[in-house]
Design a protein around this motif. Structure first.
Motif, short mmCIF file in Angstrom:
data_model
loop_
_atom_site.label_atom_id
_atom_site.label_comp_id
_atom_site.label_asym_id
_atom_site.label_seq_id
_atom_site.Cartn_x
_atom_site.Cartn_y
_atom_site.Cartn_z
N ILE A 51 -0.84 -9.69 -1.66
CA ILE A 51 -1.14 -8.34 -1.18
C ILE A 51 0.00 -7.85 -0.27
O ILE A 51 0.49 -6.72 -0.40
CB ILE A 51 -2.49 -8.30 -0.44
CG1 ILE A 51 -3.64 -8.48 -1.45
CG2 ILE A 51 -2.66 -6.98 0.31
CD1 ILE A 51 -5.00 -8.59 -0.80
N LEU A 52 0.44 -8.70 0.64
CA LEU A 52 1.54 -8.33 1.53
C LEU A 52 2.85 -8.21 0.77
O LEU A 52 3.75 -7.47 1.17
CB LEU A 52 1.67 -9.35 2.65
CG LEU A 52 0.48 -9.42 3.61
CD1 LEU A 52 0.68 -10.52 4.64
CD2 LEU A 52 0.26 -8.09 4.30
N GLN A 54 3.27 -6.65 -1.81
CA GLN A 54 3.38 -5.29 -2.32
C GLN A 54 4.29 -4.43 -1.44
O GLN A 54 4.85 -3.43 -1.90
CB GLN A 54 1.99 -4.63 -2.41
CG GLN A 54 0.99 -5.38 -3.28
CD GLN A 54 1.54 -5.68 -4.66
OE1 GLN A 54 2.04 -4.80 -5.36
NE2 GLN A 54 1.45 -6.94 -5.06
N ALA A 55 4.42 -4.83 -0.17
CA ALA A 55 5.34 -4.11 0.72
C ALA A 55 6.78 -4.55 0.51
O ALA A 55 7.72 -3.84 0.89
CB ALA A 55 4.93 -4.33 2.18
N ASN A 129 7.28 -14.22 2.48
CA ASN A 129 7.71 -12.82 2.53
C ASN A 129 9.14 -12.67 3.04
O ASN A 129 9.86 -11.77 2.61
CB ASN A 129 6.77 -12.00 3.41
CG ASN A 129 5.34 -12.00 2.91
OD1 ASN A 129 4.41 -12.30 3.66
ND2 ASN A 129 5.14 -11.69 1.64
N LEU A 231 5.75 2.08 -2.20
CA LEU A 231 4.81 1.24 -1.46
C LEU A 231 3.37 1.71 -1.66
O LEU A 231 2.48 0.90 -1.93
CB LEU A 231 5.16 1.26 0.03
CG LEU A 231 4.17 0.55 0.97
CD1 LEU A 231 4.12 -0.94 0.65
CD2 LEU A 231 4.56 0.78 2.43
N TYR A 232 3.15 3.03 -1.55
CA TYR A 232 1.80 3.56 -1.75
C TYR A 232 1.27 3.20 -3.14
O TYR A 232 0.12 2.80 -3.30
CB TYR A 232 1.80 5.08 -1.58
CG TYR A 232 2.09 5.56 -0.18
CD1 TYR A 232 1.69 4.82 0.93
CD2 TYR A 232 2.77 6.75 0.05
CE1 TYR A 232 1.96 5.26 2.22
CE2 TYR A 232 3.06 7.19 1.34
CZ TYR A 232 2.64 6.44 2.41
OH TYR A 232 2.91 6.89 3.68
N SER A 234 2.13 0.71 -5.07
CA SER A 234 1.85 -0.72 -5.16
C SER A 234 0.54 -1.08 -4.47
O SER A 234 -0.27 -1.84 -5.00
CB SER A 234 2.99 -1.53 -4.54
OG SER A 234 4.19 -1.33 -5.24
N ILE A 235 0.33 -0.52 -3.28
CA ILE A 235 -0.87 -0.85 -2.51
C ILE A 235 -2.13 -0.34 -3.20
O ILE A 235 -3.14 -1.04 -3.29
CB ILE A 235 -0.76 -0.28 -1.08
CG1 ILE A 235 0.33 -1.03 -0.31
CG2 ILE A 235 -2.08 -0.37 -0.36
CD1 ILE A 235 0.60 -0.50 1.07
N VAL A 236 -2.06 0.87 -3.71
CA VAL A 236 -3.23 1.45 -4.37
C VAL A 236 -3.64 0.62 -5.58
O VAL A 236 -4.84 0.43 -5.85
CB VAL A 236 -2.94 2.91 -4.79
CG1 VAL A 236 -3.99 3.42 -5.75
CG2 VAL A 236 -2.89 3.80 -3.56
N SER A 237 -2.67 0.09 -6.30
CA SER A 237 -2.96 -0.68 -7.51
C SER A 237 -3.74 -1.96 -7.23
O SER A 237 -4.37 -2.52 -8.13
CB SER A 237 -1.65 -1.03 -8.23
OG SER A 237 -0.98 0.15 -8.62
N ILE A 238 -3.70 -2.43 -5.97
CA ILE A 238 -4.42 -3.65 -5.61
C ILE A 238 -5.92 -3.50 -5.85
O ILE A 238 -6.62 -4.46 -6.15
CB ILE A 238 -4.15 -3.99 -4.13
CG1 ILE A 238 -2.68 -4.33 -3.93
CG2 ILE A 238 -5.02 -5.15 -3.66
CD1 ILE A 238 -2.29 -4.49 -2.47
#
Length: 433
Positions: A51-52, A54-55, A129, A231-232, A234-238
């Motif tokens: 998850i991290l 994704q940043a 990371n 970034l947005y 990638s995060i939303v796709s989680i």
């Protein structure tokens, strides 16, 4: 066209080879006297690390687009240090304070018996990371210089070292701890990062001090706005993965549904992974060879579709699934049925990555984030509508949703991209007047 193919093939190969990392780790932990505990603890810790990640992932595209001279390189490093610093602070809280146990228990659903194994593994994975960020920075420079063979070299050395370490761990019975899986993964990432840093640093030192045609002043106003929409997105796709599992848990046969879709989706994803670097082909070759990039996208779409269709519909493909993966009976029938539906996703996915590359090339990255938002909203809606009206579809619930949504996402991306480019052209004309 040959330059484009030689540029792209090593990246596609590295994406396919990277999937072997988890096969090696699973093979080690599966030899533990308590494989359910060690594998589950490692998997839960890795899920938070991903998850991290994704940043970190968008940093490679950002580096490839913006690092063209020494000044932009230094500004890119400053941005990465800031991002990694924030992630490191969060990682330290999770790994070394009670917050980690609370998070894994109440958010990830880990049982009390799993908490020690999970937190112990995360105390090692928290450093992944850092190496991933360094890899992204220098791989971006490598990609910009069209030396993508170093990405394949890096992943091959990574797999070789991990193979030796796994052999040693099994020989010395170092398997009964989730931390051994975390050590393997961290070592692999460190090795691949070292290879990227070795070549990337050499290339970075040869960059000119400041290009007049590359007006980068500071990372916040000039580079960060490119990174944030990625970034947005990638995060939303989680959200999609847990929503999919939650929907299938409410089907008539949740165990069969989740298992069949997991196998089918992983196979289709492995094939689609070869097309996951098309955006880089657009960034580096669209200006000079737009038709060749288009031809490459078309070829990858056709090949992906043909391979998934082969597994889903041909007797030989069924034999591959039976003999190669050990899938039999009802699971095999459900898996091939879902693969038949996922053919649509395989056909359209390369075009989404191609369009994302065009958005990055034109600097209209917000369209990527907006299309991902639309993807998630429609995915969740269709998932729960299908569960409510026809739970007997089981794994097909996720398969149908995935294929319908990919068509929608591509359509939305085309619409948003065309509108954004029109506005950009209008602003350019107005500024010229």
């Amino acid at each position: 066209m040959l330059r484009l193919i030689l540029f792209y093939l090593p990246m596609g190969a590295s994406a396919l080879l990277a999937s072997l990392t988890h096969v090696i780790i699973s093979g080690v932990l599966a030899r533990s006297p308590h494989p359910d505990l060690t594998i589950s603890g490692y998997a839960l810790a890795l899920s938070l690390s991903f998850i991290l990640e994704q940043a970190i992932a968008p940093l490679r595209q950002t580096s490839a687009k913006y690092v063209k001279d020494q000044h932009s390189f230094r500004e890119m490093v400053r941005m990465i240090v800031t991002i990694v610093g924030i992630i490191a602070l969060f990682n330290a809280l999770i790994a070394w304070t009670p917050l980690g146990r609370l998070l894994f228990h109440y958010v990830f659903g880990a049982q009390d018996s799993l908490l020690d194994a999970t937190v112990n593994a995360y105390q090692i994975l928290m450093f992944v990371n850092v190496f991933s960020a360094a890899r992204s920075l220098y791989q971006g420079i490598i990609i910009q210089h069209l030396l993508t063979k170093w990405m394949t070299i890096g992943i091959l050395i990574r797999l070789f070292v991990m193979g030796l370490m796994s052999w040693a761990m099994v020989t010395w019975n170092l398997t009964n701890d989730s931390r051994y899986g975390a050590m393997l993964f961290l070592a692999g990432m460190a090795i691949e990062s070292a290879v990227a840093c070795f070549e990337g640093h050499y290339l970075a030192r040869r960059l000119p001090d400041k290009l007049p045609s590359h007006p980068i002043r500071r990372w916040k106003p000039d580079i960060f706005p490119f990174y944030m929409p990625l970034l947005y997105g990638s995060i939303v796709s989680i959200v999609i993965a847990p929503a999919t599992n939650a929907a299938m848990n409410h089907s008539l046969d949740p165990i069969q549904a989740i298992a069949a879709f997991a196998v089918a989706s992983n196979l289709a994803g492995l094939i689609a992974g070869f097309a996951s670097f098309l955006h880089q082909a657009v960034l580096n070759f669209h200006e000079e060879q737009p038709r060749h990039v288009l031809a490459l996208t078309t070829a990858l779409s056709i090949i992906s579709t043909a391979l998934v269709a082969f597994l889903a519909w041909s007797p030989l493909g069924h034999i591959v699934l039976e003999k190669g993966l050990g899938i039999h009976g009802e699971l095999l029938r459900n898996c091939t049925t879902i693969l038949g539906v996922l053919i649509i996703r395989s056909a359209f996915y390369p075009w989404i990555d191609y369009l994302n590359g065009l958005a990055m090339y034109h600097g209209v990255n917000k369209t990527i984030a907006y299309s991902k938002f639309g993807n998630v909203i429609l995915s969740v809606t269709i998932l729960f509508l299908l569960v409510d009206y026809n739970p007997g579809l089981n794994g097909l619930i996720a398969g149908i949703t995935s294929s319908v949504v990919v068509v929608f996402e591509l359509s939305l991306s085309i619409y948003l991209f065309s509108k954004a480019v029109q506005r950009q052209t209008l602003h350019t004309i107005e500024a010229a007047l």
